[in-house]
Scaffold this active site. Sequence first.
Site, mmCIF file in Angstrom:
data_model
loop_
_atom_site.group_PDB
_atom_site.id
_atom_site.type_symbol
_atom_site.label_atom_id
_atom_site.label_comp_id
_atom_site.label_asym_id
_atom_site.label_seq_id
_atom_site.Cartn_x
_atom_site.Cartn_y
_atom_site.Cartn_z
ATOM 1 N N LYS A 142 118.884 56.839 99.153
ATOM 2 C CA LYS A 142 119.360 58.204 99.452
ATOM 3 C C LYS A 142 119.739 58.263 100.922
ATOM 4 O O LYS A 142 119.235 57.459 101.721
ATOM 5 C CB LYS A 142 118.235 59.219 99.187
ATOM 6 C CG LYS A 142 118.702 60.640 98.987
ATOM 7 C CD LYS A 142 119.207 60.872 97.574
ATOM 8 C CE LYS A 142 119.865 62.201 97.385
ATOM 9 N NZ LYS A 142 120.095 62.496 95.976
ATOM 10 N N ASP A 152 125.648 64.739 97.124
ATOM 11 C CA ASP A 152 124.446 65.540 96.861
ATOM 12 C C ASP A 152 124.752 66.890 97.522
ATOM 13 O O ASP A 152 125.930 67.220 97.736
ATOM 14 C CB ASP A 152 123.182 64.868 97.443
ATOM 15 C CG ASP A 152 121.873 65.492 96.931
ATOM 16 O OD1 ASP A 152 121.455 65.155 95.817
ATOM 17 O OD2 ASP A 152 121.268 66.328 97.634
HETATM 18 P P1 NDP Z 1 125.972 71.712 96.167
HETATM 19 O O1 NDP Z 1 126.064 71.525 97.629
HETATM 20 O O2 NDP Z 1 127.192 71.608 95.347
HETATM 21 O O3 NDP Z 1 125.313 73.120 95.843
HETATM 22 C C1 NDP Z 1 124.053 73.453 96.320
HETATM 23 C C2 NDP Z 1 123.712 74.855 95.867
HETATM 24 O O4 NDP Z 1 122.332 75.093 96.114
HETATM 25 C C3 NDP Z 1 124.470 75.929 96.621
HETATM 26 O O5 NDP Z 1 124.656 77.039 95.807
HETATM 27 C C4 NDP Z 1 123.527 76.231 97.775
HETATM 28 O O6 NDP Z 1 123.679 77.530 98.338
HETATM 29 C C5 NDP Z 1 122.175 76.123 97.110
HETATM 30 N N1 NDP Z 1 121.176 75.719 98.091
HETATM 31 C C6 NDP Z 1 121.170 74.571 98.821
HETATM 32 N N2 NDP Z 1 120.142 74.532 99.655
HETATM 33 C C7 NDP Z 1 119.476 75.683 99.472
HETATM 34 C C8 NDP Z 1 118.314 76.227 100.047
HETATM 35 N N3 NDP Z 1 117.630 75.579 101.004
HETATM 36 N N4 NDP Z 1 117.895 77.435 99.592
HETATM 37 C C9 NDP Z 1 118.590 78.099 98.638
HETATM 38 N N5 NDP Z 1 119.709 77.625 98.060
HETATM 39 C C10 NDP Z 1 120.138 76.441 98.471
HETATM 40 O O7 NDP Z 1 124.865 70.666 95.669
HETATM 41 P P2 NDP Z 1 124.600 70.102 94.200
HETATM 42 O O8 NDP Z 1 124.905 71.123 93.182
HETATM 43 O O9 NDP Z 1 125.236 68.776 94.114
HETATM 44 O O10 NDP Z 1 123.019 69.838 94.262
HETATM 45 C C11 NDP Z 1 122.074 70.816 93.854
HETATM 46 C C12 NDP Z 1 120.753 70.134 93.542
HETATM 47 O O11 NDP Z 1 120.926 69.187 92.498
HETATM 48 C C13 NDP Z 1 120.129 69.354 94.711
HETATM 49 O O12 NDP Z 1 118.724 69.435 94.611
HETATM 50 C C14 NDP Z 1 120.569 67.927 94.419
HETATM 51 O O13 NDP Z 1 119.694 66.995 95.023
HETATM 52 C C15 NDP Z 1 120.470 67.903 92.919
HETATM 53 N N6 NDP Z 1 121.248 66.881 92.217
HETATM 54 C C16 NDP Z 1 122.587 66.750 92.408
HETATM 55 C C17 NDP Z 1 123.303 65.799 91.700
HETATM 56 C C18 NDP Z 1 124.783 65.675 91.813
HETATM 57 O O14 NDP Z 1 125.344 64.850 91.082
HETATM 58 N N7 NDP Z 1 125.466 66.443 92.615
HETATM 59 C C19 NDP Z 1 122.618 64.879 90.790
HETATM 60 C C20 NDP Z 1 121.224 65.153 90.610
HETATM 61 C C21 NDP Z 1 120.585 66.117 91.321
HETATM 62 P P3 NDP Z 1 124.391 77.725 99.757
HETATM 63 O O15 NDP Z 1 125.832 77.436 99.514
HETATM 64 O O16 NDP Z 1 124.095 79.114 100.147
HETATM 65 O O17 NDP Z 1 123.750 76.704 100.672
HETATM 66 O O1 2IT Z 2 120.195 63.165 93.048
HETATM 67 C C1 2IT Z 2 121.069 62.498 92.487
HETATM 68 O O2 2IT Z 2 120.839 61.822 91.474
HETATM 69 C C2 2IT Z 2 122.435 62.539 93.039
HETATM 70 N N1 2IT Z 2 122.681 63.256 93.997
HETATM 71 C C3 2IT Z 2 123.517 61.687 92.444
HETATM 72 C C4 2IT Z 2 123.412 60.280 92.962
HETATM 73 C C5 2IT Z 2 124.534 59.364 92.579
HETATM 74 O O3 2IT Z 2 124.497 58.235 93.091
HETATM 75 O O4 2IT Z 2 125.420 59.719 91.824
#
Ligand code: NDP
Ligand code: 2IT
Length: 449
Positions: free
Chosen positions: A126, A166
Site C-alpha cells: 500500500k 484508493d
Molecule cells: P474515493 O476517493 O473515490 O472516495 C472516498 C469517499 O469517502 C468520498 O466520498 C470521501 O468524502 C469519503 N471520505 C474519505 N475520507 C473520509 C473521512 N475521513 N471522513 C468521512 N468521509 C471520508 O475513494 P474510494 O471510493 O476509492 O475508497 C473508499 C474506501 O474504499 C476506502 O476505505 C478505500 O480504502 C476502500 N477501497 C477502495 C477500493 C478501490 O478500488 N477504489 C478497493 C477496496 C477498498 P470527501 O470527498 O468529502 O473526502
Molecule cells: O484497498 C484496495 O483493495 C484498493 N484500494 C485496490 C487495490 C488495487 O491494487 O487495486
Amino acid sequence: MNEYLKKVLNETKIKNQYEPDFIQAVDEFLRTIEPVIDEHPEYENIALLERLVEPERLISFRVPYVNDEGKTIVHRGYRVQFSSLIGPYKGGLRFHPSVNQNIIKFLGFEQIFKNALTGLPIGGGKGGSDFDPKGKSDNEVMRFCQSFMTELQRYIGADVDVPAGDIGVGAREIGYLFGQYKRIKNSYEGGVITGKGLSYGGSLARTEATGYGLIYFMKEMLNANGLELKGKNITISGSGNVAIYACQKAQEYGANVIAMSDSNGCIYDKNGISLDIIKQIKEVERGRISEYVKRKSGAEYIKTEGSDSPIWEIKTDIALPCATQNEISLNSAKKLAANGVLAVGEGANMPCTEEATEYFLKNNILVAPAKAANAGGVAISAVEMSQNSMRYYLSFDEVDQKLHNIMCNIFNSCKNASEHYNLGNNYVAGANIASFIKIAEAMKCQGIV
Ligand code: NDP
Ligand code: 2IT
C-alpha cells in the site's frame, strides 16, 4: 487468548506504539485466528506471526511540487511492501491529508489477506501521501503525481510492486502517474500500475469492480442466511468510487438506496437516490454532496457535527460503509442496531471499530468483512495485470463474470472456514482464517525469509 498470540500482540503494541490503526488491524486479525494457531504450535518456533506483522520493506520519501501560485510545497510519500509471498506487492495509493505511516501500514497489512482471498497471485502492499487533491487544479495534481512517481518508480515494476488507486487516487491521478513512469523508464510496462484508463491499457469493469463486488458478496451472504437483497433499504457512506458503483449494482438488484454521504454530511432521499445526479456532482464537478438537495426535490441534507456521521442514524436494513476507517463507532453501531439493521457490508477498509464489529456480531447482525467484501477491486486489478501480460482485452461481461465468480468463491471460503471452526456466520473470523491458512502455508514452504 493463546500464549503465543498474546506475546506477538504485546510485542506489536510496544514496537508500534504510535500506530493505533495498525495495532487495531493486527489485534482484530490475531484474535480471530486463534483456533488455527492452537492447531499449529510449530508456528512459534519459526516466528511465523512475528514475521507476518513486520513489513518486508517500508519506504518513505519527500515529494516536493510547485503550486499554481509558484509556491513550493513539500509532502511525504510512502510505500509499504508488506508481503511478496504469493505475488508482487499489490495495493492502492491513497492521497489524503490523514495519511501517515500508521494508516499505510494498517492498509498494507489488510491487503495481504484480502489479496490472498481473491485466489490470484498478488502479494500485499500500500502507499500514498498526505497530499490532498481536493480543491487543487489539474495542473497541480499532475505536477504532484509526477514528483511522487519520480521517486516511487525506483521501487515498483510489473513483477515487483503494482500500485493502483484508493482514496483520492482515481482515473486522473493514475493517468498522470503512469505517464511519468513510462517517461522515466522509456518503456511501455502496462502491468506496472492498475486502474489505467481504457484508452491506454486499463480493464473494462475495473472502475465498477469494488462496488459491484461488494454487492455480489452481500447478495451471497444474505441468501445463505435466508434473506434477500431485493426490496431492502440501503444506506451507503461515501460518494466516491466504491460507494457509487455499490449503489449502481444495489439498484440494479432492486434494492432502495436511501442515503449517501461525504466528509461534510449526508443526503437522505427516501424515494431512492438518483445516481446520475451523484455521478454528475462527484465524478464530473468534483463537488460536495450537499449540492444534491438543490437538484432533487424531497431530499434532505444533514450536516456532520462531531465525529460520528449522521448517516448511521437513518433507519435502514443494510448499511454499507464505503468511505474510510473507523467510520462506524460503537455509538453508531448501537444506533444502527436499534433501528433494526440486518447486515453491514464493509466497502471501505476497516470501517468498523473493533467494538462496533463485536457489537454487531453479538446482536446477530451479519457483517461482510472488508478483506473479503471489498476484494473485488484488487481482484480485477489482477485481471487487468493478466490482460496486460497477454496484450489482449476481455469484454466487460467477461470481466464482470470473473468478478462475480471470484466474489462467490470468496464468500464460500469465508463460510467454509467459519463453519469448520464452529463459528456460525461469523464471516469476519472466516475471512481471517481462510486467508491466514493460505498465507501460513506459503510461509512454511518458503523458509525463514
Ligand atoms: P474515493 O476517493 O473515490 O472516495 C472516498 C469517499 O469517502 C468520498 O466520498 C470521501 O468524502 C469519503 N471520505 C474519505 N475520507 C473520509 C473521512 N475521513 N471522513 C468521512 N468521509 C471520508 O475513494 P474510494 O471510493 O476509492 O475508497 C473508499 C474506501 O474504499 C476506502 O476505505 C478505500 O480504502 C476502500 N477501497 C477502495 C477500493 C478501490 O478500488 N477504489 C478497493 C477496496 C477498498 P470527501 O470527498 O468529502 O473526502
Ligand atoms: O484497498 C484496495 O483493495 C484498493 N484500494 C485496490 C487495490 C488495487 O491494487 O487495486
